[in-house]
Design a protein around this motif. Sequence first.
Motif, mmCIF file in Angstrom:
data_model
loop_
_atom_site.group_PDB
_atom_site.id
_atom_site.type_symbol
_atom_site.label_atom_id
_atom_site.label_comp_id
_atom_site.label_asym_id
_atom_site.label_seq_id
_atom_site.Cartn_x
_atom_site.Cartn_y
_atom_site.Cartn_z
ATOM 1 N N UNK A 35 -13.907 -52.775 22.194
ATOM 2 C CA UNK A 35 -13.531 -51.561 22.918
ATOM 3 C C UNK A 35 -13.408 -50.343 22.002
ATOM 4 N N UNK A 36 -13.500 -50.562 20.684
ATOM 5 C CA UNK A 36 -13.403 -49.458 19.737
ATOM 6 C C UNK A 36 -14.766 -48.813 19.532
ATOM 7 N N UNK A 37 -14.749 -47.568 19.111
ATOM 8 C CA UNK A 37 -15.994 -46.840 18.840
ATOM 9 C C UNK A 37 -16.648 -47.401 17.585
ATOM 10 N N UNK A 38 -17.940 -47.691 17.683
ATOM 11 C CA UNK A 38 -18.684 -48.203 16.545
ATOM 12 C C UNK A 38 -19.110 -47.038 15.652
ATOM 13 N N UNK A 39 -18.837 -47.158 14.354
ATOM 14 C CA UNK A 39 -19.234 -46.126 13.386
ATOM 15 C C UNK A 39 -19.815 -46.822 12.169
ATOM 16 N N UNK A 40 -20.678 -46.147 11.475
ATOM 17 C CA UNK A 40 -21.221 -46.713 10.240
ATOM 18 C C UNK A 40 -22.037 -47.960 10.506
ATOM 19 N N UNK A 41 -22.101 -48.809 9.510
ATOM 20 C CA UNK A 41 -22.901 -50.019 9.591
ATOM 21 C C UNK A 41 -21.996 -51.212 9.851
ATOM 22 N N UNK A 42 -21.716 -51.494 11.116
ATOM 23 C CA UNK A 42 -20.885 -52.629 11.472
ATOM 24 C C UNK A 42 -19.396 -52.350 11.402
ATOM 25 N N UNK A 43 -18.998 -51.088 11.421
ATOM 26 C CA UNK A 43 -17.583 -50.725 11.347
ATOM 27 C C UNK A 43 -17.114 -50.190 12.693
ATOM 28 N N UNK A 44 -15.809 -50.319 12.915
ATOM 29 C CA UNK A 44 -15.198 -49.816 14.130
ATOM 30 C C UNK A 44 -14.082 -48.845 13.763
ATOM 31 N N UNK A 45 -14.036 -47.736 14.484
ATOM 32 C CA UNK A 45 -13.073 -46.671 14.205
ATOM 33 C C UNK A 45 -11.692 -47.042 14.733
ATOM 34 N N UNK A 46 -10.712 -47.074 13.833
ATOM 35 C CA UNK A 46 -9.329 -47.348 14.216
ATOM 36 C C UNK A 46 -8.531 -46.064 14.406
ATOM 37 N N UNK A 47 -8.779 -45.075 13.530
ATOM 38 C CA UNK A 47 -8.042 -43.816 13.605
ATOM 39 C C UNK A 47 -8.860 -42.718 12.942
ATOM 40 N N UNK A 48 -8.661 -41.510 13.416
ATOM 41 C CA UNK A 48 -9.261 -40.348 12.749
ATOM 42 C C UNK A 48 -8.325 -39.162 12.893
ATOM 43 N N UNK A 49 -8.318 -38.364 11.861
ATOM 44 C CA UNK A 49 -7.514 -37.145 11.851
ATOM 45 C C UNK A 49 -8.333 -36.110 11.105
ATOM 46 N N UNK A 50 -8.646 -35.042 11.791
ATOM 47 C CA UNK A 50 -9.562 -34.036 11.257
ATOM 48 C C UNK A 50 -10.853 -34.731 10.868
ATOM 49 N N UNK A 51 -11.255 -34.692 9.608
ATOM 50 C CA UNK A 51 -12.500 -35.348 9.197
ATOM 51 C C UNK A 51 -12.254 -36.726 8.568
ATOM 52 N N UNK A 52 -11.000 -37.101 8.384
ATOM 53 C CA UNK A 52 -10.670 -38.377 7.751
ATOM 54 C C UNK A 52 -10.715 -39.500 8.788
ATOM 55 N N UNK A 53 -11.108 -40.707 8.324
ATOM 56 C CA UNK A 53 -11.237 -41.843 9.228
ATOM 57 C C UNK A 53 -10.683 -43.121 8.608
ATOM 58 N N UNK A 54 -10.216 -44.005 9.480
ATOM 59 C CA UNK A 54 -9.834 -45.360 9.087
ATOM 60 C C UNK A 54 -10.626 -46.309 9.974
ATOM 61 N N UNK A 55 -11.347 -47.241 9.351
ATOM 62 C CA UNK A 55 -12.204 -48.159 10.087
ATOM 63 C C UNK A 55 -11.887 -49.602 9.708
ATOM 64 N N UNK A 56 -12.433 -50.519 10.480
ATOM 65 C CA UNK A 56 -12.349 -51.941 10.168
ATOM 66 C C UNK A 56 -13.741 -52.534 10.228
ATOM 67 N N UNK A 57 -13.976 -53.567 9.429
ATOM 68 C CA UNK A 57 -15.272 -54.249 9.428
ATOM 69 C C UNK A 57 -15.091 -55.690 8.989
ATOM 70 N N UNK A 58 -16.080 -56.512 9.285
ATOM 71 C CA UNK A 58 -16.051 -57.916 8.895
ATOM 72 C C UNK A 58 -16.897 -58.082 7.649
ATOM 73 N N UNK A 59 -16.279 -58.558 6.572
ATOM 74 C CA UNK A 59 -16.961 -58.796 5.304
ATOM 75 C C UNK A 59 -17.522 -60.220 5.336
ATOM 76 N N UNK A 60 -18.833 -60.330 5.559
ATOM 77 C CA UNK A 60 -19.476 -61.631 5.710
ATOM 78 C C UNK A 60 -19.418 -62.437 4.422
ATOM 79 N N UNK A 61 -19.596 -61.798 3.280
ATOM 80 C CA UNK A 61 -19.616 -62.514 2.007
ATOM 81 C C UNK A 61 -18.292 -63.207 1.724
ATOM 82 N N UNK A 62 -17.170 -62.549 2.036
ATOM 83 C CA UNK A 62 -15.853 -63.084 1.719
ATOM 84 C C UNK A 62 -15.118 -63.649 2.934
#
Length: 169
Positions: free
Chosen positions: A68-95
């Motif tokens: 349900x979160x907005x997809x940003x970047x390459x496989x990341x999801x936007x958790x929060x944004x303020x002005x131009x700053x962002x906090x995202x989450x992603x799944x690290x396949x290697x680890x």
Amino acid sequence: MLEQIAAYLEKLGYTTEEQGSIEKYLVVFKDGKPLGFILSDCSVRVVSDAEGTGDVEEAIGFLQKNRDLQSVGNGEFLLAHYRKDQMTTFFDVKNHLVRYAVYLVDGNTGEADSTIFESYDAAAYCFVTQSRMIDLNRYLPRQKHLSERIREKLLHYLLSKSNHEPERL
């Protein structure tokens, strides 16, 4: 949902192929080798002796949790944004970990600096304090300077020796 899973797995380096005429399912490949099937109910059926199938199951679980979160970047999801700053989450396949990224944009140069965290709490604290979304210094008690602390202790000591009650400053 299968389209989202296919797109997300492709961002993570997998190849998918949709099959089935009545009920659709995905065949998942890694480096040209089949790993398993993803059925329409998002359950995973793995090929025996295939390596990396756990990654697919974890990635699908991560995708279902954050769909349900907005997809940003390459496989990341936007958790929060303020002005131009962002906090995202992603799944690290290697680890095999869920990670968090904080992107802070420099106001002068316009360049984004990123920091990766394994903990949501650490990422959120960095995002809130570094983006200046909230001025935490306003809410934290002010630290007294060394000279103020010494002066107070000396005053309390002198007043205690003179048998007077110390006055509150």
